[in-house]
Design a protein around this motif. Structure first.
Motif, PDB file in Angstrom:
ATOM      1  N   ASP A  37      -5.770   8.455   1.817  1.00  9.33           N
ATOM      2  CA  ASP A  37      -6.474   7.464   1.017  1.00  9.33           C
ATOM      3  C   ASP A  37      -5.461   6.558   0.328  1.00  9.33           C
ATOM      4  OD1 ASP A  37      -9.211   8.503   1.442  1.00  9.33           O
ATOM      5  OD2 ASP A  37      -8.442  10.262   0.390  1.00  9.33           O
ATOM      6  N   TRP A  38      -5.360   5.328   0.809  1.00  7.70           N
ATOM      7  CA  TRP A  38      -4.367   4.394   0.295  1.00  7.70           C
ATOM      8  C   TRP A  38      -4.871   3.667  -0.945  1.00  7.70           C
ATOM      9  CZ3 TRP A  38      -1.908   1.154   4.847  1.00  7.70           C
ATOM     10  CH2 TRP A  38      -1.286   2.030   5.756  1.00  7.70           C
ATOM     11  N   ARG A  39      -3.924   3.276  -1.788  1.00  3.04           N
ATOM     12  CA  ARG A  39      -4.220   2.449  -2.954  1.00  3.04           C
ATOM     13  C   ARG A  39      -3.291   1.231  -2.949  1.00  3.04           C
ATOM     14  NH1 ARG A  39      -3.612   6.955  -7.719  1.00  3.04           N
ATOM     15  NH2 ARG A  39      -5.273   8.406  -7.070  1.00  3.04           N
ATOM     16  N   ARG A  40      -3.851   0.088  -3.279  1.00  2.00           N
ATOM     17  CA  ARG A  40      -3.019  -1.112  -3.399  1.00  2.00           C
ATOM     18  C   ARG A  40      -2.135  -1.023  -4.650  1.00  2.00           C
ATOM     19  NH1 ARG A  40      -3.661  -6.306  -1.552  1.00  2.00           N
ATOM     20  NH2 ARG A  40      -5.873  -5.957  -0.999  1.00  2.00           N
TER      21      ARG A  40
ATOM     22  N   ASP B 217      -8.936  -2.707  -3.457  1.00  2.00           N
ATOM     23  CA  ASP B 217      -7.650  -2.044  -3.646  1.00  2.00           C
ATOM     24  C   ASP B 217      -7.580  -0.679  -2.977  1.00  2.00           C
ATOM     25  OD1 ASP B 217      -6.708  -4.178  -5.309  1.00  2.00           O
ATOM     26  OD2 ASP B 217      -7.902  -3.347  -6.955  1.00  2.00           O
ATOM     27  N   THR B 218      -8.454  -0.422  -2.003  1.00  3.56           N
ATOM     28  CA  THR B 218      -8.456   0.883  -1.339  1.00  3.56           C
ATOM     29  C   THR B 218      -8.607   0.739   0.167  1.00  3.56           C
ATOM     30  OG1 THR B 218     -10.844   1.089  -1.771  1.00  3.56           O
ATOM     31  CG2 THR B 218      -9.341   2.159  -3.330  1.00  3.56           C
TER      32      THR B 218
ATOM     33  N   THR C 142     -12.179  -0.134   1.921  1.00  8.40           N
ATOM     34  CA  THR C 142     -13.388   0.361   1.277  1.00  8.40           C
ATOM     35  C   THR C 142     -13.593  -0.271  -0.093  1.00  8.40           C
ATOM     36  OG1 THR C 142     -12.146   2.242   0.386  1.00  8.40           O
ATOM     37  CG2 THR C 142     -13.289   2.542   2.502  1.00  8.40           C
TER      38      THR C 142
ATOM     39  N   TRP D 239       0.841  -1.198   0.000  1.00  4.45           N
ATOM     40  CA  TRP D 239       0.000   0.000   0.000  1.00  4.45           C
ATOM     41  C   TRP D 239       0.877   1.249   0.000  1.00  4.45           C
ATOM     42  CZ3 TRP D 239      -5.155  -1.053  -0.445  1.00  4.45           C
ATOM     43  CH2 TRP D 239      -5.584  -2.345  -0.083  1.00  4.45           C
TER      44      TRP D 239
END
Length: 345
Positions: free
Chosen positions: A305-308, A282-283, A279, A56
């Motif tokens: 706000d994280w992203r994979r 991938d988030t 959420t 992440w």
């Protein structure tokens, strides 16, 4: 310090809603802090916990300010004009590496992991103005005692004149959970009863026990504190961290819009509460609240706000406590003072 020349070149929601009355109707949607979706149910691990495992990295968030400007008030989002300006600035920054290759020069372009322009005014969401609350009198006193290569007008005689990041020991918390110019990787690992948070910068790994064990004695402190976690709603990891050892700055100059001199003290009374909410596949919405009543007049909270990105590869953070730059700072500082003394005679 290796980056000095480069770096220097519901309560929160209600507060935001209350502030909406002070802005024009056309800007009201820029103020409201969105609620975190709670309906996504991630797959589970073989032992039944929500599965957050993966990479992440937060490099896509780099250049998002830690604090917003006073002129932006209580706005969570940028206006169209502000977003266009940010996008143009970041596009130009992203071309820095190619420009340096073409001109055979070395500068920010070779180091900077430029993120993707987004509409967030700041990571901070509480206080509602997106800025750190005032320090207490004790917080101000301790701040003035802190030493760092980033402090202006400071001399250097020994390792105690440097902070823990200068010495490649730790960025501490909560600073380590925010962006920096490079090495923005974060990986989540899980095993029965624990979650490990691996950080690319300063090659640290936080261990979060989720098996219900009690915390350790408050007399035992750690740079990164002592963490205990539990699961909520089938999609959220809640982590509470205490037992901090004072020393590192709670904010880091490497995060855009943070205080510039690494002089935000951490006390033994500090407590950090984090929420990692999946959420989507991938988030993750990462919320953190820092409560240090010795240092600040109020707690403060931030959201990332994280992203994979499981293709992201960690690079070695080869800095170590014996790095040559510490000696260089001391030697040059002593020489500079000696020269001034000779000139005064």
């Amino acid at each position: 310090m290796r980056l000095r020349s480069l770096i220097l070149a519901s309560a929160a929601v209600m507060a935001a809603l209350g502030a909406a009355a002070s802005v024009g109707a056309e800007e009201q949607d820029l103020v409201t802090i969105p609620a975190v979706p709670k309906d996504y149910k991630p797959k589970t691990t073989p032992w039944g916990d929500p599965d957050l495992r993966g990479s992440w990295p937060i490099d896509h968030l780099n250049v998002t300010p830690f604090q917003r400007t006073p002129e932006q008030g209580n706005r969570y989002y940028l206006t169209d004009e502000e977003f266009a300006q940010r996008n143009a600035r970041m596009t130009a920054m992203a071309g820095g590496y190619d420009k340096e290759i073409q001109t055979n020069t070395l500068g920010m372009g070779a180091w900077m992991e430029v993120g993707t322009a987004n509409r967030r005014t700041s990571f901070l969401i509480d206080p509602a103005n997106g800025r750190l609350p005032a320090k207490t009198a004790e917080g101000e006193r301790r701040s003035k005692l802190m030493r760092s290569s980033y402090r202006q007008g400071q001399s250097f005689d020994w390792v105690t004149d440097f902070d823990s990041w200068d010495r490649c020991i730790t960025r501490g918390l909560p600073a380590s959970m925010f962006t920096i110019n490079y090495n923005n990787g974060i990986r989540l690992w899980q095993a029965p009863g624990l979650v490990a948070i691996q950080l690319e910068m300063v090659h640290e790994t936080r261990i979060v026990y989720t098996d219900g064990r009690p915390s350790i004695s408050p007399k035992i402190g750690n740079w990164m504190g002592e963490s205990r976690g539990h699961w909520e709603d089938g999609n959220t990891l809640v982590v509470e961290t205490t037992n901090f050892t004072p020393g590192p700055s709670a904010t880091n100059v490497g995060t855009w819009g943070a205080p510039p001199e690494n002089d935000t003290p951490v006390s033994t009374e500090a407590k950090m509460t984090e929420r990692f909410t999946m959420t989507g596949p991938d988030t993750i919405v990462y919320d953190v609240t820092w409560n240090d009543p010795t240092i600040f007049t109020a707690p403060w909270s931030a959201r990332l706000d994280w992203r994979r990105n499981d293709d992201y590869q960690f690079f070695e953070y080869a800095c170590h406590e014996g790095n040559v730059q510490v000696r260089g700072y001391i030697s040059s500082s002593r020489a500079e003072r000696a020269e001034k003394q000779e000139g005064a005679q």
